[in-house]
Design an enzyme around this catalytic site. Structure first.
Site, PDB file in Angstrom:
ATOM      1  N   HIS A  61       0.839  -1.202   0.000  1.00 37.85           N
ATOM      2  CA  HIS A  61       0.000   0.000   0.000  1.00 37.85           C
ATOM      3  C   HIS A  61       0.874   1.252   0.000  1.00 37.85           C
ATOM      4  CE1 HIS A  61       0.791  -0.731   4.270  1.00 37.85           C
ATOM      5  NE2 HIS A  61       0.527   0.549   4.509  1.00 37.85           N
ATOM      6  N   HIS A  63       1.078   5.278   1.517  1.00 37.62           N
ATOM      7  CA  HIS A  63       0.629   6.315   2.449  1.00 37.62           C
ATOM      8  C   HIS A  63       1.115   7.656   1.918  1.00 37.62           C
ATOM      9  CE1 HIS A  63      -0.736   4.316   6.175  1.00 37.62           C
ATOM     10  NE2 HIS A  63       0.067   3.354   5.808  1.00 37.62           N
ATOM     11  N   TYR A 125       4.032   9.377  11.642  1.00 36.47           N
ATOM     12  CA  TYR A 125       3.465   8.029  11.504  1.00 36.47           C
ATOM     13  C   TYR A 125       3.802   7.447  10.131  1.00 36.47           C
ATOM     14  CZ  TYR A 125      -0.151   4.555  10.496  1.00 36.47           C
ATOM     15  OH  TYR A 125      -0.816   3.416  10.108  1.00 36.47           O
ATOM     16  N   GLN A 129       6.059   4.093   9.107  1.00 33.54           N
ATOM     17  CA  GLN A 129       5.102   3.034   8.773  1.00 33.54           C
ATOM     18  C   GLN A 129       5.796   1.765   8.305  1.00 33.54           C
ATOM     19  OE1 GLN A 129       1.766   2.897   9.173  1.00 33.54           O
ATOM     20  NE2 GLN A 129       1.810   0.818   8.431  1.00 33.54           N
TER      21      GLN A 129
END
Length: 145
Positions: A61, A63, A125, A129
């Site tokens: 994924h 971000h 964050y 990650q």
């Protein structure tokens, strides 16, 4: 008031945390593909004058913390990023067409959240990650032993 941007008749501070994934959440972003999707997304954001505050490409994924001008709808920006990046990925890596149907590289949906006053926390964050994903994988592997 920090980080205020301006357009002709607008002052704004719009930051969004966006997450999207390849179809079937396949782990495809390693090595060259990871670097390439980063380049592609950066160039697309530059073209639309969207600022990337922080971004991380994880194996399954992506971000992104984006500063999107209010003249763009978030859904249209995500659609643009996913649509154009899939075309460019297929051009650079033709073997992906066999795993995914043509122009259907990304999952249909995405996650979006407004950053508000927490932009620094969200950027931190995102920055860490990948480390958290690795730790999670190690924990699940230890549980299987």
């Amino acid at each position: 008031m920090e980080n205020i941007q301006t357009l002709a008749h607008t002052s704004w501070n719009c930051k969004y945390h966006i997450v999207f994934a390849p179809k079937f959440r396949r782990k495809v972003f390693y090595g060259e593909k990871r670097q390439e999707i980063g380049k592609i997304l950066r160039s697309l954001c530059e073209w639309k004058k969207i600022t990337i505050i922080e971004a991380e490409v994880c194996p399954d994924h992506v971000h992104m913390l984006l500063e999107i001008p209010p003249k763009f709808a978030v859904s249209s920006v995500v659609g643009f990023l996913k649509g154009k990046s899939s075309v460019q990925l297929y051009e650079r890596f033709p073997e992906l067409k066999f795993k995914y149907k043509n122009r259907e590289f990304w999952c249909r949906g995405y996650y979006v959240d407004t950053a508000g006053k927490n932009a620094v926390k969200i950027a931190n964050y995102i920055k860490h990650q990948l480390d958290e994903d690795r730790l999670g994988e190690q924990l699940t592997m230890m549980g299987k032993l």
